[in-house]
Structures are given as structure tokens and as C-alpha cells.
Design an enzyme around this catalytic site. Sequence first.
Site, PDB file in Angstrom:
ATOM      1  N   GLU A 132       3.730   8.696   0.322  1.00  0.00           N
ATOM      2  CA  GLU A 132       2.276   8.945   0.450  1.00  0.00           C
ATOM      3  C   GLU A 132       2.210  10.287   1.265  1.00  0.00           C
ATOM      4  O   GLU A 132       1.486  10.483   0.918  1.00  0.00           O
ATOM      5  CB  GLU A 132       1.563   7.596   0.929  1.00  0.00           C
ATOM      6  CG  GLU A 132       1.404   6.745   0.340  1.00  0.00           C
ATOM      7  CD  GLU A 132       3.163   5.464  -0.088  1.00  0.00           C
ATOM      8  OE1 GLU A 132       3.772   5.799   1.122  1.00  0.00           O
ATOM      9  OE2 GLU A 132       3.312   5.357  -0.556  1.00  0.00           O
ATOM     10  N   HIS A 160      -2.252  -3.970   1.444  1.00  0.00           N
ATOM     11  CA  HIS A 160      -2.148  -3.826   0.320  1.00  0.00           C
ATOM     12  C   HIS A 160      -4.085  -4.018  -0.295  1.00  0.00           C
ATOM     13  O   HIS A 160      -4.807  -4.112  -1.279  1.00  0.00           O
ATOM     14  CB  HIS A 160      -1.494  -4.157  -1.220  1.00  0.00           C
ATOM     15  CG  HIS A 160      -0.288  -3.636  -1.203  1.00  0.00           C
ATOM     16  ND1 HIS A 160       0.818  -4.335  -0.432  1.00  0.00           N
ATOM     17  CD2 HIS A 160       0.729  -3.411  -1.983  1.00  0.00           C
ATOM     18  CE1 HIS A 160       1.920  -3.957  -0.290  1.00  0.00           C
ATOM     19  NE2 HIS A 160       1.596  -3.189  -1.464  1.00  0.00           N
TER      20      HIS A 160
END
Lengths: 114, 321
Positions: B55, B124
Site C-alpha cells: 500500500e 478489513h
Amino acid sequence: MTTSETTFHLPDLGEGLVEATVLEWLVGPGERVERNGPLVEVETTKSAAEIPSPHSGVVARLHAEEGETVAVGAPLVTFEIEEEAAGIVGTVPGEEAPARRRVRLTPPEDEPGS
Amino acid sequence: MREALNLALDEALTEDPATLVFGEDVGRLGGVFRVTEGLQRRHGEHRVFDTPLSEAAIAGMAVGLAMNGRRPVPELQFDGFAYPAMDQIVNQIARMNYRSRGAAPMPITLRIPSFGGIQAPEHHGESLEAAFAHVPGLKVAAPSDAPDAYRLLLQSVRSDDPVVFLEPKARYWDRSPAPAGADSGGDPAVGTARVVRSGRHATLVAWGAMVHRCLQAAEAAAEDGVQLEVVDLRWLKPIDAAGLAESVRRTRRAVVVHEAPLTAGLGGEVSALITEGAFARLAAPVQRVAGFDVVYPAGPLEPQYLPTVDRILSAVQRTFG
């Protein structure tokens, strides 16, 4: 909807076990299976265990006969899954049931919007 | 909603060759939620492409691309994995325009599937909006339905400022009709909230999937003769303080609803803005309904964590005295 194949490999069933023997297949090729539905019963040196299906889909191929010993990490079963379902993490909500409620409201005594 | 987002990305890629879509699995797979499906096929592997699972690298690459005249639309596959990219987001994306005295604007739209409600594993289902909204230099958007997702995403991509675009995962499969395809024009300005249901007894303020939950609460309240107004904030930065005050001046009561933990959540900011803008008209203190101050729970406990219709209705009743 397009489909794709995904293969499930025998997981480590606990504490570093290296293999398991297929006792009984609970599904066969061509059969549809739901996620978490019964897939196969295997036996390790410690116990017999039922492995649930990690996917919803159609069983394309089994990679071991009953009585055969499979190494951890070796292919166990190949599924044909709907392309749309591939890769999703989590459970996508379908049609939502109407929201349940218990709290009842009493409107305010003052005149709202005044 | 995913079809609407897909349509917006398709249009953005078509209208400006500088636009690039990249991230984990967005290319060949078409995105973990299918938001980018077909885009690589239509626009080529050089404009829609997969990245390594990093990321920080995805966000950092967006900075370099923006400095070189591109319009990046990267995706961080899940909210909880925005943390590794935070350095790039806060120290590079948000500051580069200021640091370069306007020579290097950052027309980046950072898409992040966000919030909970889909029983996903740990990391998540996070709600990071307050963290992003606190960073000077970033705009933050969170759509709640398909037509608005389309509008907001196109607005974000066309903006020369960096936008953190929080997509509510729990609403991806919302089947409300996507726009007909053409850019409808006449969109409200960036930073404008919208009233999604009119009412007169109290205002519910929410964003993302909680807008839908507030609409359910308003439906339930109507059975009791209580008319709740529902305001979809849409832009979490800048916040439409004037629009909020306008609604609350009419209804005289407000409840802010969000998934993030209560403490230091964006609800505190919204509550303060309402108090500043409508204090003289408020009949009761602004109430907040939020997630709890705990680590986001495992899937089976989500229904206990996320604001429910009953918790919202109880807060409304508290404003009635």
C-alpha cells in the site's frame, strides 16, 4: 456469468501434521457445494476431522481417492466457482431483511419546526 | 453501487488520457469487489494495471505519477491496510501542493473500500474517516448510494486536489439504479451535503452505509408519527456546515450516526458544527450514535457493534426530552 477454477489444498490440520488420509468424500464431481458445507472427512495421526468447503461452487475434480494419503499443501479438490464470487473477502449482503425494532417513539410535545 | 463506480471510472479514463487506475487486483481480476471489471480490457494494461501488494508503494507511486502530469486513481484494497500507506498519504500526497507552492498539485483520488458490515476478517472493516479528515490538504468523500457514488467519484477524479474516497463495502451490491451513463451535469458543489429524506421532528446525519440505516430508522419512526429528516453528509471534508445548520434549524434536533468508534470520531466534529450553526434553535443537545471504543469485532459480532435502528431511535427519543 463467467466461471473460473480454484483448487483447495490440504491445510495443516493442526500442530504441524504433515499428511492426512481421505476417509470419505462427502461430495462428488459435478455436485454443487456451499461454502462451509461438508466436503470431506479425513483422518490424521491424531483424529478424524470433517473439512468444510472453503468455497461455494461446483466440484470439478477430486485429487485423491478414498483411502489415499495426501500431503499437507497438496491439491485436494478443484472447484468451479462463479467469477463474480472469486476473490471477495467477507460476505456481501444480499437483499436485506426489514430492520427489526423494539424502541417506540413518543413525539415531542413542542410544535416542531415552529 | 459497484456498477456506478465502474461507470464513473470508465468515463474518467475515457475523458482524460492522463488518468490511471492501479492497485492490487484491479487489472486482470477486475478488483476484489469487481469495481474495476473490464477497465483494463477497454483502456489497456498501461492505464489500468495491477501492483504488488504494498500500500505504501501504491500511494507513493501515485505521488510520482501526479508530479509528472498524470491523474492517478489508485485503490487501497481495504481500509485497514491504509495504515502502511499513511506516511505517503499524510506527508506526501496531502502536502506536496503546499510544499511546492502550487507547482505540484496532487490530482489523486485514493479509492478505499471502507467501513464494515460484510463480516470480513480483521483489518478489513475499519472507519478511518476522522483520521483522513484531520489531515490538512486532503478532501474526503463517502457515497451512500449508486447515483451519488457515480457523481462523487467523477467529481473527485476531476478535482486537482487529493481526495480520499471511502466506498462503503456493505453498499457495493446496492441495486438502486445507476445513472444512465451520461454525466448528468449540474452536480452540487464539492462539500455539499444532501437531504435524502425530509422530516420535521429531528435530523439524522450520516454517511456511507449508515445513511441506509438512518433511512430504516426514519421509516420505523414514521410508524410512530415521528418524521425524521435524513442528511447524507457525502463530503466528510469539507463538511457542509451551512447545510447541516439549515436542516437542524428547521427540525431543532439532531442525531449523528457513524460506524467509527465514538471517541474522537467525526461525529464530534459534526456535532460541534451543528451546535455552532444552530445553537439558538436547538431544543436538545446533539446526540451521537456510533461504534464502540473497541477494536473492530469479528464478523459474528458486527450486528452488536454497528449502530442499529433501535439505538438510533433511542437517541432520537433522548432529544425529545
